[in-house]
Design a protein around this motif. Structure first.
Motif, PDB file in Angstrom:
ATOM      1  N   SER A  33      34.306  44.970  69.279  1.00 36.41           N
ATOM      2  CA  SER A  33      34.592  46.161  70.087  1.00 36.41           C
ATOM      3  C   SER A  33      33.615  47.300  69.821  1.00 36.41           C
ATOM      4  CB  SER A  33      36.026  46.623  69.864  1.00 36.41           C
ATOM      5  OG  SER A  33      36.210  47.080  68.542  1.00 36.41           O
ATOM      6  N   LYS A  34      32.814  47.228  68.759  1.00 34.08           N
ATOM      7  CA  LYS A  34      31.767  48.228  68.525  1.00 34.08           C
ATOM      8  C   LYS A  34      30.661  48.126  69.570  1.00 34.08           C
ATOM      9  CE  LYS A  34      32.260  48.473  63.519  1.00 34.08           C
ATOM     10  NZ  LYS A  34      31.590  48.223  62.223  1.00 34.08           N
ATOM     11  N   TYR A  35      30.496  46.934  70.151  1.00 32.27           N
ATOM     12  CA  TYR A  35      29.376  46.677  71.043  1.00 32.27           C
ATOM     13  C   TYR A  35      29.772  46.469  72.503  1.00 32.27           C
ATOM     14  CZ  TYR A  35      27.351  45.929  66.476  1.00 32.27           C
ATOM     15  OH  TYR A  35      26.959  46.101  65.176  1.00 32.27           O
ATOM     16  N   VAL A  36      31.002  45.995  72.717  1.00 34.83           N
ATOM     17  CA  VAL A  36      31.462  45.750  74.075  1.00 34.83           C
ATOM     18  C   VAL A  36      32.921  46.165  74.205  1.00 34.83           C
ATOM     19  CG1 VAL A  36      29.878  43.839  74.533  1.00 34.83           C
ATOM     20  CG2 VAL A  36      32.107  43.364  73.559  1.00 34.83           C
ATOM     21  N   GLU A  37      33.326  46.476  75.431  1.00 34.18           N
ATOM     22  CA  GLU A  37      34.732  46.757  75.705  1.00 34.18           C
ATOM     23  C   GLU A  37      35.409  45.423  75.982  1.00 34.18           C
ATOM     24  OE1 GLU A  37      37.316  49.006  79.114  1.00 34.18           O
ATOM     25  OE2 GLU A  37      35.411  49.925  78.514  1.00 34.18           O
ATOM     26  N   SER A  95      41.819  42.997  74.947  1.00 32.86           N
ATOM     27  CA  SER A  95      42.495  42.500  73.745  1.00 32.86           C
ATOM     28  C   SER A  95      43.784  41.734  74.043  1.00 32.86           C
ATOM     29  CB  SER A  95      42.778  43.648  72.775  1.00 32.86           C
ATOM     30  OG  SER A  95      43.558  44.630  73.394  1.00 32.86           O
ATOM     31  N   ASP A  96      44.311  41.844  75.260  1.00 34.16           N
ATOM     32  CA  ASP A  96      45.532  41.115  75.607  1.00 34.16           C
ATOM     33  C   ASP A  96      45.286  39.611  75.795  1.00 34.16           C
ATOM     34  OD1 ASP A  96      47.008  43.457  75.572  1.00 34.16           O
ATOM     35  OD2 ASP A  96      46.682  43.833  77.713  1.00 34.16           O
ATOM     36  N   ASP A  97      44.084  39.233  76.168  1.00 37.14           N
ATOM     37  CA  ASP A  97      43.781  37.827  76.461  1.00 37.14           C
ATOM     38  C   ASP A  97      42.926  37.154  75.382  1.00 37.14           C
ATOM     39  OD1 ASP A  97      45.205  37.828  78.820  1.00 37.14           O
ATOM     40  OD2 ASP A  97      43.494  38.510  80.002  1.00 37.14           O
ATOM     41  N   VAL A  98      42.859  37.744  74.191  1.00 37.48           N
ATOM     42  CA  VAL A  98      42.061  37.176  73.104  1.00 37.48           C
ATOM     43  C   VAL A  98      42.795  35.984  72.509  1.00 37.48           C
ATOM     44  CG1 VAL A  98      41.184  37.609  70.779  1.00 37.48           C
ATOM     45  CG2 VAL A  98      40.939  39.350  72.554  1.00 37.48           C
ATOM     46  N   GLU A  99      42.032  34.927  72.246  1.00 38.29           N
ATOM     47  CA  GLU A  99      42.592  33.728  71.623  1.00 38.29           C
ATOM     48  C   GLU A  99      41.680  33.295  70.481  1.00 38.29           C
ATOM     49  OE1 GLU A  99      43.737  29.133  72.701  1.00 38.29           O
ATOM     50  OE2 GLU A  99      43.164  30.487  74.311  1.00 38.29           O
ATOM     51  N   VAL A 100      42.254  33.182  69.284  1.00 39.40           N
ATOM     52  CA  VAL A 100      41.520  32.725  68.110  1.00 39.40           C
ATOM     53  C   VAL A 100      42.309  31.571  67.509  1.00 39.40           C
ATOM     54  CG1 VAL A 100      40.642  33.343  65.834  1.00 39.40           C
ATOM     55  CG2 VAL A 100      40.571  35.022  67.672  1.00 39.40           C
ATOM     56  N   ILE A 156      35.299  39.913  77.775  1.00 37.35           N
ATOM     57  CA  ILE A 156      34.544  41.168  77.747  1.00 37.35           C
ATOM     58  C   ILE A 156      34.690  41.861  79.084  1.00 37.35           C
ATOM     59  CG2 ILE A 156      32.226  42.145  77.577  1.00 37.35           C
ATOM     60  CD1 ILE A 156      31.535  39.766  75.755  1.00 37.35           C
ATOM     61  N   LYS A 157      35.116  43.143  79.025  1.00 37.41           N
ATOM     62  CA  LYS A 157      35.247  43.947  80.252  1.00 37.41           C
ATOM     63  C   LYS A 157      33.902  44.520  80.655  1.00 37.41           C
ATOM     64  CE  LYS A 157      40.055  45.396  79.716  1.00 37.41           C
ATOM     65  NZ  LYS A 157      40.940  46.553  79.572  1.00 37.41           N
ATOM     66  N   LYS A 158      33.205  45.136  79.679  1.00 40.87           N
ATOM     67  CA  LYS A 158      31.876  45.667  79.969  1.00 40.87           C
ATOM     68  C   LYS A 158      31.134  45.913  78.659  1.00 40.87           C
ATOM     69  CE  LYS A 158      32.932  50.585  80.210  1.00 40.87           C
ATOM     70  NZ  LYS A 158      32.837  51.803  80.978  1.00 40.87           N
ATOM     71  N   ILE A 159      29.814  45.971  78.776  1.00 46.76           N
ATOM     72  CA  ILE A 159      28.961  46.223  77.612  1.00 46.76           C
ATOM     73  C   ILE A 159      28.819  47.726  77.463  1.00 46.76           C
ATOM     74  CG2 ILE A 159      26.642  45.921  76.682  1.00 46.76           C
ATOM     75  CD1 ILE A 159      26.554  43.258  78.193  1.00 46.76           C
TER      76      ILE A 159
END
Length: 85
Positions: free
Chosen positions: A48-52, A55-60, A81-84
């Protein structure tokens, strides 16, 4: 003539060795849900420091891959990623 070689390309010793490797890898890669969640949060903080991100659809998740001899543990992260920035 070895009948085992006719029906299998691997000897019982090789098969047992492969099974033992899988068991050891599983034991080493078996992460608790709490630890996996901490890893996920750390990844999200760095990315998130580099891109927006969405977080709701993150899968790890932990899985296994055949990159190294036998199956080896792998961490798979899907971070939309929503946007850079």
């Amino acid at each position: 003539m070895d009948l085992l070689k006719i029906f299998s390309s691997k000897s019982p010793k090789d098969i047992a060795s492969d099974r033992l490797k899988l068991i050891l890898i599983h034991d080493r890669a078996d992460l608790s849900p709490d630890l996996l969640n901490k890893i996920k949060n750390d990844l999200l903080n760095v990315v998130s420091k580099y891109v927006e991100i969405d977080s709701d659809d993150v899968e790890v998740k932990m899985t296994k891959t055949d990159v190294i001899e036998g199956a080896s543990p792998a961490l798979i992260a899907s971070i939309p990623i929503k946007k850079i920035k």
